[in-house]
Scaffold this motif. Structure first.
Motif, PDB file in Angstrom:
ATOM      1  N   ALA A   1     -18.052  15.508  13.563  1.00  0.00           N
ATOM      2  CA  ALA A   1     -19.195  15.321  14.756  1.00  0.00           C
ATOM      3  C   ALA A   1     -20.350  15.885  13.827  1.00  0.00           C
ATOM      4  CB  ALA A   1     -18.807  16.638  15.616  1.00  0.00           C
ATOM      5  N   GLY A   2     -21.145  14.900  13.618  1.00  0.00           N
ATOM      6  CA  GLY A   2     -22.279  15.372  12.372  1.00  0.00           C
ATOM      7  C   GLY A   2     -21.870  15.606  11.071  1.00  0.00           C
ATOM      8  N   ASP A   3     -22.358  16.875  10.753  1.00  0.00           N
ATOM      9  CA  ASP A   3     -21.730  17.344   9.412  1.00  0.00           C
ATOM     10  C   ASP A   3     -20.479  18.054   9.667  1.00  0.00           C
ATOM     11  OD1 ASP A   3     -23.973  16.402   8.161  1.00  0.00           O
ATOM     12  OD2 ASP A   3     -25.415  18.274   8.431  1.00  0.00           O
ATOM     13  N   LEU A   4     -19.952  18.398  10.940  1.00  0.00           N
ATOM     14  CA  LEU A   4     -18.813  19.184  10.949  1.00  0.00           C
ATOM     15  C   LEU A   4     -17.413  18.196  10.821  1.00  0.00           C
ATOM     16  CD1 LEU A   4     -17.369  21.723  12.083  1.00  0.00           C
ATOM     17  CD2 LEU A   4     -17.425  20.590  14.309  1.00  0.00           C
ATOM     18  N   ARG A   5     -16.636  18.945  10.040  1.00  0.00           N
ATOM     19  CA  ARG A   5     -15.363  18.348   9.548  1.00  0.00           C
ATOM     20  C   ARG A   5     -14.278  19.166  10.004  1.00  0.00           C
ATOM     21  NH1 ARG A   5     -18.699  14.841   9.474  1.00  0.00           N
ATOM     22  NH2 ARG A   5     -19.330  13.373   7.638  1.00  0.00           N
TER      23      ARG A   5
ATOM     24  N   GLY B   1     -18.451  25.304  13.242  1.00  0.00           N
ATOM     25  CA  GLY B   1     -17.237  24.996  13.893  1.00  0.00           C
ATOM     26  C   GLY B   1     -16.965  25.667  14.930  1.00  0.00           C
ATOM     27  N   TYR B   2     -17.479  27.093  15.099  1.00  0.00           N
ATOM     28  CA  TYR B   2     -17.350  27.769  16.367  1.00  0.00           C
ATOM     29  C   TYR B   2     -18.357  27.498  17.457  1.00  0.00           C
ATOM     30  CZ  TYR B   2     -16.917  32.143  19.429  1.00  0.00           C
ATOM     31  OH  TYR B   2     -16.818  33.318  20.238  1.00  0.00           O
ATOM     32  N   ARG B   3     -19.536  27.261  17.018  1.00  0.00           N
ATOM     33  CA  ARG B   3     -20.470  26.456  17.911  1.00  0.00           C
ATOM     34  C   ARG B   3     -19.944  25.354  18.557  1.00  0.00           C
ATOM     35  NH1 ARG B   3     -24.277  28.089  14.021  1.00  0.00           N
ATOM     36  NH2 ARG B   3     -24.461  25.881  13.349  1.00  0.00           N
ATOM     37  N   TRP B   4     -19.470  24.541  17.897  1.00  0.00           N
ATOM     38  CA  TRP B   4     -19.003  23.211  18.259  1.00  0.00           C
ATOM     39  C   TRP B   4     -18.044  23.439  19.404  1.00  0.00           C
ATOM     40  CZ3 TRP B   4     -14.116  20.695  17.731  1.00  0.00           C
ATOM     41  CH2 TRP B   4     -14.134  19.533  18.294  1.00  0.00           C
ATOM     42  N   LEU B   5     -17.149  24.295  19.213  1.00  0.00           N
ATOM     43  CA  LEU B   5     -16.039  24.408  20.091  1.00  0.00           C
ATOM     44  C   LEU B   5     -16.670  25.092  21.334  1.00  0.00           C
ATOM     45  CD1 LEU B   5     -13.390  26.110  17.768  1.00  0.00           C
ATOM     46  CD2 LEU B   5     -12.969  24.206  18.951  1.00  0.00           C
TER      47      LEU B   5
END
Length: 330
Positions: free
Chosen positions: A75-79, A149-153
């Motif tokens: 998701a974007g730069d998130l892995r 990652g936390y913000r994504w959740l």
């Protein structure tokens, strides 16, 4: 969300001594794995060899449970990846896990086995963040990825009160940094956080003192320091994102910490416990007999891993339940 009180468990409910298998594994590792890790140079070849060696150890002694579902996230730069043990479905609650190994060595893939066992023990899906590693990406890359990652959740619809954070070794440092970052930036805290053998002193002074008393089976403290320096190079050791401090009254969720009583980072675990309790944060510390670092990830090597994860699952259930009650009352 502050809660006071503390517990140190070094005997009650825990084995009185390490299992024979764990003792044999520790002795063999001192003569083998420790020596190899101590000789690996902090250059590209040495890092490549270290990553391969640890991946092989994790796969051999902590393999992913049969039937585990793994879904990669990009998701974007998130892995990262979602890990669900057989029979575990996606629901409203989840564990957010941050792997360790000096900011340099491991990945979501190496910790997939541990995540699968956490999922089975808790009945929850586990999101493993695959943060950028040093030396390719130095501070604050890992911390930024963990926060993302936390913000994504949260953006995916999870309530903070339905999340529990976990981390091991350097992942424990990143987990505490995330909680302190949440407090500074006004982001809602999770229901709780658990940590395995958390690294708190990035100078590894505490680890070196413990290593002198009894050699750590995994690696000499100096080898750990070389890895950490690949991430922190050019930064002041006094940086508030590196030398973490919990100020009195900081509203952190309950913490649960496990470490081997004689491993290299046992004093780091004690330091975290003392710092949290002094700040009024509820923190339970379990010191298990033995000296294998993050033994919870190596059940085929250390049979205590299973009982330890069951106690983590109890903490996760309790933290989520307490938060649910607190929200209904408020």
């Amino acid at each position: 969300m502050t809660s006071t009180g503390s517990t140190v468990t070094s005997g009650a409910g825990l084995p009185r001594s390490a299992s024979v298998r764990a003792q044999i594994a520790a002795a063999a590792s001192v003569a083998g794995l420790r020596q190899v890790n101590g000789l690996l140079p902090a250059n590209r070849a040495g890092i490549w060899a270290g990553r391969g060696l640890i991946a092989a150890v994790m796969a051999a002694f902590g393999p992913t449970l049969p039937g585990t579902s793994v879904v990669e996230v990009r998701a974007g730069d998130l892995r990262g990846e979602w890990v669900r043990a057989a029979g575990v479905e996606h629901g409203e609650r989840a564990i957010y896990y941050i792997h360790g190994s000096g900011y340099v060595v491991c990945s979501a893939r190496t910790h997939r086995g541990l995540a699968s066992r956490l999922s089975k023990a808790t009945g929850l899906p586990v999101f493993l963040v695959d943060y950028r590693l040093a030396p390719e990406h130095r501070f604050p890359a890992a911390a930024q990825d963990v926060a993302a990652g936390y913000r994504w959740l949260l953006e995916k619809g999870y309530l903070a009160s339905d999340l529990v954070i976990g981390g091991d070794s350097a992942g424990g440092h990143l987990a505490l940094d995330l909680l302190l970052h949440n407090d500074r930036t006004g982001i809602v805290q999770p229901a709780g956080a658990f940590m395995f053998s958390p690294l708190m002193d990035l100078t590894l002074t505490l680890a070196e003192q413990q290593d002198r008393r009894r050699p750590d089976p995994m690696a000499p403290a100096r080898a750990g320091r070389r890895l950490v320096e690949l991430y922190t190079r050019g930064q002041s050791a006094a940086s508030p994102r590196l030398r973490l401090d919990i100020a009195p009254g900081t509203p952190l969720p309950p913490l649960f910490v496990q470490a081997g009583a004689e491993e290299m980072l046992s004093d780091d675990a004690r330091h975290l416990h003392e710092m949290a309790c002094a700040a009024g944060v509820r923190c339970e510390l379990e010191l298990w007999p033995g000296r294998i670092h993050v033994f919870q990830a190596l059940p085929l090597l250390v049979p205590e891993a299973g009982p330890a994860l069951r106690r983590v699952a109890e903490f996760v259930r309790s933290a989520l339940a307490e938060n649910s009650v607190r929200e209904r009352v408020s």
